[in-house]
Motif scaffolding. Structure first.
Motif, short mmCIF file in Angstrom:
data_model
loop_
_atom_site.label_atom_id
_atom_site.label_comp_id
_atom_site.label_asym_id
_atom_site.label_seq_id
_atom_site.Cartn_x
_atom_site.Cartn_y
_atom_site.Cartn_z
N TRP A 282 0.81 -1.22 0.00
CA TRP A 282 0.00 0.00 0.00
C TRP A 282 0.85 1.27 0.00
O TRP A 282 0.32 2.37 0.07
N ASP B 162 -2.30 3.63 -0.68
CA ASP B 162 -3.49 2.81 -0.90
C ASP B 162 -3.99 2.39 0.49
O ASP B 162 -3.33 2.65 1.49
N ASP B 163 -5.15 1.74 0.53
CA ASP B 163 -5.73 1.34 1.81
C ASP B 163 -4.86 0.29 2.51
O ASP B 163 -4.40 -0.66 1.88
N LYS C 43 -6.33 5.12 1.82
CA LYS C 43 -5.65 5.78 0.70
C LYS C 43 -5.49 7.28 0.86
O LYS C 43 -6.44 7.97 1.19
#
Ligand code: ZN
Length: 335
Positions: A16, A90-91, A176
Protein backbone atom coordinates in the motif's frame (compact mmCIF):
# COMPACT_ATOMS: atom_id res chain seq x y z
CA UNK A 1 25.12 13.90 27.60
CA UNK A 2 23.34 17.17 26.95
CA UNK A 3 22.73 17.00 23.24
CA UNK A 4 20.10 15.44 20.99
CA UNK A 5 20.86 11.98 19.57
CA UNK A 6 19.89 11.99 15.89
CA UNK A 7 18.85 8.68 14.32
CA UNK A 8 19.00 7.36 10.78
CA UNK A 9 15.54 6.35 9.51
CA UNK A 10 14.90 2.93 7.97
CA UNK A 11 12.35 2.14 5.26
CA UNK A 12 9.93 -0.72 4.66
CA UNK A 13 8.25 -1.46 1.33
CA UNK A 14 4.56 -2.26 1.52
CA UNK A 15 1.84 -3.23 -0.95
CA UNK A 16 0.00 0.00 0.00
CA UNK A 17 3.07 2.29 0.07
CA UNK A 18 3.96 5.21 -2.21
CA UNK A 19 6.65 7.81 -2.82
CA UNK A 20 5.63 10.61 -0.42
CA UNK A 21 8.43 9.79 2.00
CA UNK A 22 10.81 10.93 -0.72
CA UNK A 23 8.68 13.82 -2.01
CA UNK A 24 7.80 15.25 1.38
CA UNK A 25 10.89 14.48 3.44
CA UNK A 26 13.61 13.95 0.83
CA UNK A 27 14.43 10.46 2.10
CA UNK A 28 16.22 7.95 -0.13
CA UNK A 29 13.52 5.30 -0.38
CA UNK A 30 13.93 1.82 -1.86
CA UNK A 31 10.98 2.04 -4.29
CA UNK A 32 7.72 3.84 -5.11
CA UNK A 33 5.92 1.36 -2.87
CA UNK A 34 7.56 2.49 0.35
CA UNK A 35 5.00 2.47 3.14
CA UNK A 36 6.88 2.95 6.37
CA UNK A 37 9.71 5.05 7.69
CA UNK A 38 10.88 3.53 10.97
CA UNK A 39 12.22 6.73 12.45
CA UNK A 40 12.94 5.95 16.09
CA UNK A 41 13.07 2.23 16.69
CA UNK A 42 14.86 -0.35 18.76
CA UNK A 43 12.67 -3.16 17.43
CA UNK A 44 14.62 -6.03 15.88
CA UNK A 45 12.54 -5.79 12.66
CA UNK A 46 13.97 -2.34 11.94
CA UNK A 47 16.45 -0.94 14.44
CA UNK A 48 17.58 2.69 14.25
CA UNK A 49 21.24 3.62 14.26
CA UNK A 50 22.75 6.86 15.56
CA UNK A 51 23.51 9.22 12.66
CA UNK A 52 26.24 11.45 14.09
CA UNK A 53 28.30 12.43 17.12
CA UNK A 54 30.27 10.28 19.53
CA UNK A 55 27.67 7.49 19.48
CA UNK A 56 27.53 7.36 15.67
CA UNK A 57 26.84 3.88 14.27
CA UNK A 58 25.46 2.41 17.50
CA UNK A 59 21.98 0.94 17.41
CA UNK A 60 19.30 2.34 19.68
CA UNK A 61 18.79 -1.14 21.15
CA UNK A 62 22.45 -1.24 22.19
CA UNK A 63 22.27 2.26 23.68
CA UNK A 64 19.30 1.12 25.74
CA UNK A 65 21.33 -1.78 27.14
CA UNK A 66 24.64 -0.06 27.61
CA UNK A 67 23.77 3.52 28.58
CA UNK A 68 20.71 3.44 30.87
CA UNK A 69 21.67 6.93 32.11
CA UNK A 70 20.63 8.35 28.73
CA UNK A 71 17.10 7.12 29.38
CA UNK A 72 16.86 8.06 33.05
CA UNK A 73 16.77 4.35 33.96
CA UNK A 74 13.22 4.04 32.65
CA UNK A 75 12.03 0.64 33.85
CA UNK A 76 11.44 -1.57 30.83
CA UNK A 77 13.27 -4.56 29.41
CA UNK A 78 13.42 -2.81 26.02
CA UNK A 79 13.17 0.64 24.47
CA UNK A 80 9.41 1.06 24.89
CA UNK A 81 8.29 3.20 21.94
CA UNK A 82 8.50 3.23 18.17
CA UNK A 83 7.98 6.28 15.95
CA UNK A 84 7.08 5.83 12.29
CA UNK A 85 5.92 7.90 9.35
CA UNK A 86 3.40 6.01 7.20
CA UNK A 87 2.63 6.80 3.56
CA UNK A 88 -0.71 5.15 2.81
CA UNK A 89 -0.83 5.53 -0.96
CA UNK A 90 -3.49 2.81 -0.90
CA UNK A 91 -5.73 1.34 1.81
CA UNK A 92 -4.02 -0.61 4.60
CA UNK A 93 -5.52 -3.89 5.71
CA UNK A 94 -8.28 -3.70 8.29
CA UNK A 95 -6.48 -4.80 11.42
CA UNK A 96 -6.27 -5.03 15.17
CA UNK A 97 -3.37 -5.36 17.61
CA UNK A 98 -3.16 -7.37 20.85
CA UNK A 99 -2.51 -6.00 24.33
CA UNK A 100 0.65 -6.74 26.36
CA UNK A 101 -0.70 -9.85 28.07
CA UNK A 102 -1.90 -11.50 24.86
CA UNK A 103 1.22 -10.58 22.84
CA UNK A 104 3.50 -11.82 25.59
CA UNK A 105 1.75 -15.17 25.67
CA UNK A 106 1.06 -15.77 21.98
CA UNK A 107 3.71 -13.69 20.17
CA UNK A 108 6.92 -14.81 21.84
CA UNK A 109 7.25 -12.02 24.36
CA UNK A 110 6.30 -9.14 22.05
CA UNK A 111 4.73 -6.07 23.58
CA UNK A 112 1.14 -5.25 22.80
CA UNK A 113 0.50 -2.42 20.40
CA UNK A 114 -1.32 0.68 21.45
CA UNK A 115 -0.69 3.38 18.89
CA UNK A 116 -1.69 6.89 17.91
CA UNK A 117 -1.65 8.95 14.73
CA UNK A 118 -0.99 12.55 13.90
CA UNK A 119 -2.33 13.25 10.38
CA UNK A 120 0.48 15.15 8.64
CA UNK A 121 -1.34 15.37 5.33
CA UNK A 122 -4.19 13.68 3.47
CA UNK A 123 -6.39 13.89 0.40
CA UNK A 124 -9.34 16.23 0.60
CA UNK A 125 -11.92 13.46 1.00
CA UNK A 126 -9.71 11.11 3.03
CA UNK A 127 -11.14 8.79 5.66
CA UNK A 128 -10.00 6.07 7.96
CA UNK A 129 -11.56 3.00 9.47
CA UNK A 130 -11.84 3.35 13.21
CA UNK A 131 -14.07 0.98 15.17
CA UNK A 132 -17.02 -1.20 14.14
CA UNK A 133 -20.77 -1.53 14.64
CA UNK A 134 -21.10 -5.10 15.94
CA UNK A 135 -22.69 -5.43 19.39
CA UNK A 136 -21.37 -8.92 20.19
CA UNK A 137 -18.59 -11.23 19.03
CA UNK A 138 -21.22 -13.48 17.42
CA UNK A 139 -22.52 -10.57 15.39
CA UNK A 140 -18.95 -9.56 14.50
CA UNK A 141 -18.12 -13.08 13.29
CA UNK A 142 -21.37 -13.30 11.34
CA UNK A 143 -20.75 -10.02 9.53
CA UNK A 144 -17.17 -11.04 8.71
CA UNK A 145 -18.36 -14.39 7.32
CA UNK A 146 -20.98 -12.65 5.19
CA UNK A 147 -18.44 -10.02 4.05
CA UNK A 148 -20.74 -7.24 5.25
CA UNK A 149 -17.78 -4.89 5.50
CA UNK A 150 -19.68 -1.67 4.79
CA UNK A 151 -22.15 -2.36 7.60
CA UNK A 152 -19.50 -3.63 9.99
CA UNK A 153 -16.75 -1.04 9.72
CA UNK A 154 -17.01 2.50 10.98
CA UNK A 155 -15.51 5.17 8.72
CA UNK A 156 -14.32 8.55 9.95
CA UNK A 157 -13.45 11.66 7.91
CA UNK A 158 -9.98 13.02 8.55
CA UNK A 159 -8.03 16.19 7.84
CA UNK A 160 -4.44 17.35 8.36
CA UNK A 161 -3.68 18.08 12.03
CA UNK A 162 -6.19 15.52 13.36
CA UNK A 163 -5.03 13.13 16.05
CA UNK A 164 -6.30 9.61 16.80
CA UNK A 165 -5.59 7.41 19.80
CA UNK A 166 -5.82 3.71 18.95
CA UNK A 167 -5.60 1.44 22.01
CA UNK A 168 -4.90 -2.26 21.46
CA UNK A 169 -8.10 -4.13 20.59
CA UNK A 170 -9.41 -1.30 18.38
CA UNK A 171 -10.18 -2.29 14.80
CA UNK A 172 -8.66 0.24 12.41
CA UNK A 173 -7.13 0.97 9.03
CA UNK A 174 -5.50 3.92 7.41
CA UNK A 175 -7.03 4.58 4.01
CA UNK A 176 -5.65 5.78 0.70
CA UNK A 177 -4.06 9.21 0.55
CA UNK A 178 -2.89 9.64 4.13
CA UNK A 179 0.51 10.62 5.54
CA UNK A 180 0.76 9.93 9.25
CA UNK A 181 3.23 10.19 12.09
CA UNK A 182 2.64 7.21 14.35
CA UNK A 183 3.76 6.87 17.95
CA UNK A 184 3.29 3.34 19.25
CA UNK A 185 4.55 0.71 21.63
CA UNK A 186 7.63 -1.05 20.31
CA UNK A 187 5.82 -3.95 18.68
CA UNK A 188 5.33 -5.39 15.21
CA UNK A 189 2.31 -7.62 15.78
CA UNK A 190 -0.70 -7.06 13.53
CA UNK A 191 -3.74 -9.27 13.05
CA UNK A 192 -5.34 -8.71 9.65
CA UNK A 193 -9.12 -9.00 9.51
CA UNK A 194 -9.67 -8.01 5.88
CA UNK A 195 -7.31 -7.09 3.05
CA UNK A 196 -9.76 -6.15 0.26
CA UNK A 197 -8.91 -9.46 -1.48
CA UNK A 198 -5.78 -7.75 -2.78
CA UNK A 199 -2.92 -9.66 -4.38
CA UNK A 200 0.76 -8.79 -4.16
CA UNK A 201 3.15 -8.63 -7.14
CA UNK A 202 3.45 -12.42 -7.12
CA UNK A 203 -0.32 -12.80 -7.21
CA UNK A 204 -0.64 -13.93 -3.58
CA UNK A 205 -3.21 -12.84 -1.05
CA UNK A 206 -1.69 -11.63 2.23
CA UNK A 207 -2.35 -13.80 5.24
CA UNK A 208 -5.31 -13.00 7.48
CA UNK A 209 -5.33 -13.73 11.23
CA UNK A 210 -9.04 -13.89 11.95
CA UNK A 211 -8.99 -16.19 14.96
CA UNK A 212 -6.50 -14.12 16.89
CA UNK A 213 -8.18 -10.90 15.76
CA UNK A 214 -11.51 -12.07 17.12
CA UNK A 215 -9.89 -12.97 20.43
CA UNK A 216 -8.33 -9.55 20.96
CA UNK A 217 -10.92 -7.19 19.43
CA UNK A 218 -12.97 -4.92 21.68
CA UNK A 219 -16.69 -5.63 21.24
CA UNK A 220 -18.67 -3.43 21.24
CA UNK A 221 -16.29 -0.76 20.00
CA UNK A 222 -15.74 2.03 22.48
CA UNK A 223 -13.58 5.01 21.59
CA UNK A 224 -11.28 6.26 24.33
CA UNK A 225 -11.92 9.96 24.53
CA UNK A 226 -8.92 12.19 24.37
CA UNK A 227 -8.90 15.93 24.89
CA UNK A 228 -6.06 17.65 23.07
CA UNK A 229 -5.02 20.82 24.88
CA UNK A 230 -3.41 23.80 23.16
CA UNK A 231 -1.19 26.16 25.16
CA UNK A 232 -0.38 29.36 23.25
CA UNK A 233 2.60 31.54 24.01
CA UNK A 234 4.37 34.36 22.27
CA UNK A 235 7.09 32.06 20.91
CA UNK A 236 4.73 29.41 19.61
CA UNK A 237 2.47 26.75 21.07
CA UNK A 238 2.41 23.29 22.64
CA UNK A 239 -0.45 20.92 21.94
CA UNK A 240 -0.75 17.93 24.24
CA UNK A 241 -2.67 15.35 22.24
CA UNK A 242 -2.80 12.39 24.55
CA UNK A 243 -1.49 11.36 27.95
CA UNK A 244 -2.29 7.72 28.54
CA UNK A 245 -0.79 4.36 29.43
CA UNK A 246 2.44 3.94 27.48
CA UNK A 247 2.95 7.46 26.09
CA UNK A 248 2.30 11.18 26.08
CA UNK A 249 2.40 12.93 22.70
CA UNK A 250 2.81 16.64 21.96
CA UNK A 251 3.18 18.99 19.05
CA UNK A 252 5.70 21.77 19.60
CA UNK A 253 5.07 24.55 17.12
CA UNK A 254 7.97 26.97 17.44
CA UNK A 255 7.44 30.27 15.64
CA UNK A 256 10.31 32.33 17.08
CA UNK A 257 12.04 31.01 20.21
CA UNK A 258 10.77 28.65 22.89
CA UNK A 259 12.54 27.43 26.01
CA UNK A 260 11.82 24.00 27.40
CA UNK A 261 12.35 22.19 30.66
CA UNK A 262 12.32 18.44 30.39
CA UNK A 263 11.64 16.24 33.40
CA UNK A 264 10.50 13.13 31.55
CA UNK A 265 12.94 10.21 31.60
CA UNK A 266 13.79 11.11 28.00
CA UNK A 267 11.92 12.30 24.92
CA UNK A 268 11.52 11.40 21.26
CA UNK A 269 11.24 14.12 18.61
CA UNK A 270 10.40 14.21 14.90
CA UNK A 271 10.59 17.36 12.78
CA UNK A 272 7.53 17.25 10.53
CA UNK A 273 7.69 20.78 9.10
CA UNK A 274 10.04 23.75 8.87
CA UNK A 275 13.53 24.16 10.22
CA UNK A 276 15.35 25.65 13.15
CA UNK A 277 18.03 25.01 15.74
CA UNK A 278 18.09 23.37 19.13
CA UNK A 279 20.43 24.98 21.66
CA UNK A 280 21.85 23.23 24.69
CA UNK A 281 24.83 23.85 27.00
CA UNK A 282 26.86 21.75 24.58
CA UNK A 283 26.12 23.68 21.42
CA UNK A 284 23.73 24.37 18.56
CA UNK A 285 22.12 21.52 16.60
CA UNK A 286 20.35 22.11 13.29
CA UNK A 287 16.80 20.77 13.01
CA UNK A 288 15.64 19.93 9.48
CA UNK A 289 12.30 18.64 8.29
CA UNK A 290 12.51 14.83 8.46
CA UNK A 291 15.01 14.70 11.34
CA UNK A 292 14.32 12.32 14.22
CA UNK A 293 16.07 12.45 17.57
CA UNK A 294 16.09 11.49 21.23
CA UNK A 295 16.54 14.05 23.98
CA UNK A 296 18.44 12.16 26.68
CA UNK A 297 17.68 12.40 30.37
CA UNK A 298 20.43 14.85 31.25
CA UNK A 299 19.25 17.34 28.64
CA UNK A 300 16.95 18.97 31.14
CA UNK A 301 16.73 22.41 29.54
CA UNK A 302 17.05 23.55 25.97
CA UNK A 303 15.89 26.19 23.56
CA UNK A 304 14.49 25.87 20.04
CA UNK A 305 14.65 28.74 17.56
CA UNK A 306 13.18 28.92 14.09
CA UNK A 307 9.89 28.09 12.45
CA UNK A 308 9.51 24.43 13.08
CA UNK A 309 6.91 21.81 14.01
CA UNK A 310 7.94 18.80 16.06
CA UNK A 311 5.93 15.81 17.23
CA UNK A 312 7.45 14.94 20.60
CA UNK A 313 6.65 12.07 22.94
CA UNK A 314 7.80 10.27 26.05
CA UNK A 315 6.93 6.89 27.51
CA UNK A 316 4.66 6.42 30.53
CA UNK A 317 4.36 3.45 32.82
CA UNK A 318 1.19 1.50 32.22
CA UNK A 319 -1.25 2.12 35.01
CA UNK A 320 1.37 4.16 36.84
CA UNK A 321 0.97 7.76 37.78
CA UNK A 322 1.29 10.00 34.79
CA UNK A 323 3.80 12.75 34.69
CA UNK A 324 2.65 16.07 35.93
CA UNK A 325 1.82 17.73 32.64
CA UNK A 326 2.68 21.11 33.98
CA UNK A 327 6.31 20.26 34.18
CA UNK A 328 6.95 17.56 31.63
CA UNK A 329 7.59 19.79 28.66
CA UNK A 330 6.84 23.14 30.07
CA UNK A 331 7.56 26.22 28.15
CA UNK A 332 9.15 28.94 30.23
CA UNK A 333 8.34 32.56 29.74
CA UNK A 334 10.21 33.91 26.77
CA UNK A 335 13.22 35.87 27.83
ZN1 ZN B 1 -2.22 -0.54 13.36
Amino acid sequence: MKQPIFLEPLFQERIWGGSKLSKTYGYQIPSNQTGECWAISAHSNGPSVVRSGELKGRSLAKLWEEYPDLFGHFESDRFPLLTKILDANDDLSVQVHPNDEYANEYEYGELGKTECWYIIDCNEDAEMIFGHHAQSKEEFIHMVKQSHWDDLLQRVKIKPGDFFYVPSGTIHALCKGTLVLETQQSSDTTYRVYDYNRRDNEGNLRELHLEKAIEVINVPHKATEIHPALAQTSGGSITTFVEEDYFTVYKWHVQTTMEFIQDAHFMLGSVIEGQGSLYTEEGEFALQKGDHFILPNELSSFKIKGNVQIIASHPNYKGGQHHDMGSTAKQMANV
